[in-house]
Design a protein around this motif. Structure first.
Motif, PDB file in Angstrom:
ATOM      1  N   GLY A   4       0.803  -1.220   0.000  1.00  0.00           N
ATOM      2  CA  GLY A   4       0.000   0.000   0.000  1.00  0.00           C
ATOM      3  C   GLY A   4       0.832   1.265   0.000  1.00  0.00           C
ATOM      4  O   GLY A   4       0.312   2.362   0.205  1.00  0.00           O
ATOM      5  N   ILE A   5       2.150   1.125  -0.238  1.00  0.00           N
ATOM      6  CA  ILE A   5       3.024   2.285  -0.351  1.00  0.00           C
ATOM      7  C   ILE A   5       3.226   2.554  -1.844  1.00  0.00           C
ATOM      8  O   ILE A   5       3.955   1.829  -2.532  1.00  0.00           O
ATOM      9  N   SER A  39       3.260  -8.714 -11.720  1.00  0.00           N
ATOM     10  CA  SER A  39       2.074  -8.135 -11.101  1.00  0.00           C
ATOM     11  C   SER A  39       2.344  -6.704 -10.664  1.00  0.00           C
ATOM     12  O   SER A  39       3.350  -6.435 -10.011  1.00  0.00           O
ATOM     13  N   VAL A  40       1.431  -5.810 -11.014  1.00  0.00           N
ATOM     14  CA  VAL A  40       1.525  -4.415 -10.611  1.00  0.00           C
ATOM     15  C   VAL A  40       0.137  -3.978 -10.147  1.00  0.00           C
ATOM     16  O   VAL A  40      -0.862  -4.249 -10.809  1.00  0.00           O
ATOM     17  N   ALA A  41       0.085  -3.322  -8.988  1.00  0.00           N
ATOM     18  CA  ALA A  41      -1.195  -2.819  -8.481  1.00  0.00           C
ATOM     19  C   ALA A  41      -1.508  -1.475  -9.124  1.00  0.00           C
ATOM     20  O   ALA A  41      -0.663  -0.575  -9.147  1.00  0.00           O
ATOM     21  N   HIS A  42      -2.716  -1.346  -9.651  1.00  0.00           N
ATOM     22  CA  HIS A  42      -3.183  -0.114 -10.289  1.00  0.00           C
ATOM     23  C   HIS A  42      -4.414   0.364  -9.533  1.00  0.00           C
ATOM     24  O   HIS A  42      -5.449  -0.303  -9.553  1.00  0.00           O
ATOM     25  N   ARG A  93       4.612  -1.921  -7.496  1.00  0.00           N
ATOM     26  CA  ARG A  93       5.044  -3.277  -7.838  1.00  0.00           C
ATOM     27  C   ARG A  93       4.942  -4.176  -6.617  1.00  0.00           C
ATOM     28  O   ARG A  93       4.885  -3.693  -5.482  1.00  0.00           O
ATOM     29  N   SER A  94       4.895  -5.489  -6.837  1.00  0.00           N
ATOM     30  CA  SER A  94       4.734  -6.430  -5.731  1.00  0.00           C
ATOM     31  C   SER A  94       5.846  -6.270  -4.703  1.00  0.00           C
ATOM     32  O   SER A  94       6.973  -5.893  -5.025  1.00  0.00           O
ATOM     33  N   MET A  95       5.507  -6.579  -3.466  1.00  0.00           N
ATOM     34  CA  MET A  95       6.396  -6.337  -2.342  1.00  0.00           C
ATOM     35  C   MET A  95       7.582  -7.305  -2.343  1.00  0.00           C
ATOM     36  O   MET A  95       7.438  -8.494  -2.624  1.00  0.00           O
ATOM     37  N   VAL A 106      -1.556  -5.834   1.833  1.00  0.00           N
ATOM     38  CA  VAL A 106      -2.532  -5.503   0.790  1.00  0.00           C
ATOM     39  C   VAL A 106      -2.478  -6.593  -0.276  1.00  0.00           C
ATOM     40  O   VAL A 106      -1.416  -6.889  -0.805  1.00  0.00           O
ATOM     41  N   GLN A 107      -3.615  -7.188  -0.574  1.00  0.00           N
ATOM     42  CA  GLN A 107      -3.652  -8.279  -1.549  1.00  0.00           C
ATOM     43  C   GLN A 107      -3.751  -7.798  -2.990  1.00  0.00           C
ATOM     44  O   GLN A 107      -3.401  -8.521  -3.914  1.00  0.00           O
ATOM     45  N   GLY A 108      -4.266  -6.602  -3.187  1.00  0.00           N
ATOM     46  CA  GLY A 108      -4.509  -6.153  -4.553  1.00  0.00           C
ATOM     47  C   GLY A 108      -5.825  -6.672  -5.088  1.00  0.00           C
ATOM     48  O   GLY A 108      -6.082  -6.635  -6.287  1.00  0.00           O
TER      49      GLY A 108
END
Length: 208
Positions: A4-5, A39-42, A93-95, A106-108
């Motif tokens: 979540g950062i 995987s990238v969180a958008h 980007r994934s942790m 955060v799961q996304g």
């Protein structure tokens, strides 16, 4: 898995609808570091990179881009279907497992959308209030917020204050306001929210 950062915001440069799915093409500073299948969180939504076009320094204006695909289920549950060319999207980007968890787990997997119903300036910070549909059945499954608990808004890990049965407030410091798409959120803006996974597990254990 994400923290979540937010690293930065990417800019949507093209949108292509393929039957019930949508391909989003975006640009950001780390395009050349991405890989296919990454995987990238958008805005808090975990999406897979399916195409990369590197920047061509010999061609003026040819910036590096990457493409992700959002399927119907994702579009129905999130605000991605509202995106337009030129919009800013929070990306992470994934942790890395060898790093510090600066935000929260955060799961996304966005649970639903919420709407901004209030925005107040307060001594340098900005307080946002968000409202989501009240649903007791979902609340029993852990879809709720608690005071001083965690919530993810457009992919940003935040601390909850003044929660009710279907609203919550968050305080945004200037740095977060300037470096995420919170700078574009106004009353009526629809955002993605992911409730704390720990609360969901506790709620499920109580049911069992």
């Amino acid at each position: 898995m994400f923290s979540g950062i937010i690293e930065e915001f990417a800019t949507v440069v093209a949108i292509k609808k393929d039957r019930e799915n949508i391909d989003f093409t975006l640009t950001c500073s780390f395009v050349d570091e991405l890989k296919i299948d990454q995987s990238v969180a958008h805005n808090g939504v975990c999406l897979t990179v399916v195409k990369i076009i590197p920047e061509d320094p010999d061609t003026p204006g040819n910036i590096g881009t990457y493409t992700v695909t959002a399927m119907k289920e994702t579009l129905d549950r999130t605000n991605l279907g509202l995106l337009q060319v030129g919009d800013k999207v929070n990306v992470e980007r994934s942790m890395l497992m060898n790093g510090r968890l600066d935000g929260h787990i955060v799961q996304g997997h966005v649970d639903e959308t919420a709407k901004c119903i209030a925005k107040v300036d307060a001594d340098g910070s900005t307080y946002f209030t968000f409202e989501y549909p009240e649903n007791r059945a979902m609340a029993k499954k852990g879809y709720f917020t608690v005071d001083k608990g965690s919530v993810t808004v457009n992919g940003v890990s935040l601390t909850v204050c003044n929660p009710t049965s279907n609203t919550f407030q968050v305080a945004i410091i200037p740095y977060t306001f300037e470096h995420t798409n919170f700078c574009d959120i106004k009353i009526g803006t629809v955002v993605n929210i992911e409730f704390d996974i720990l609360g969901k597990y506790i709620a499920r254990l109580q049911q069992l």
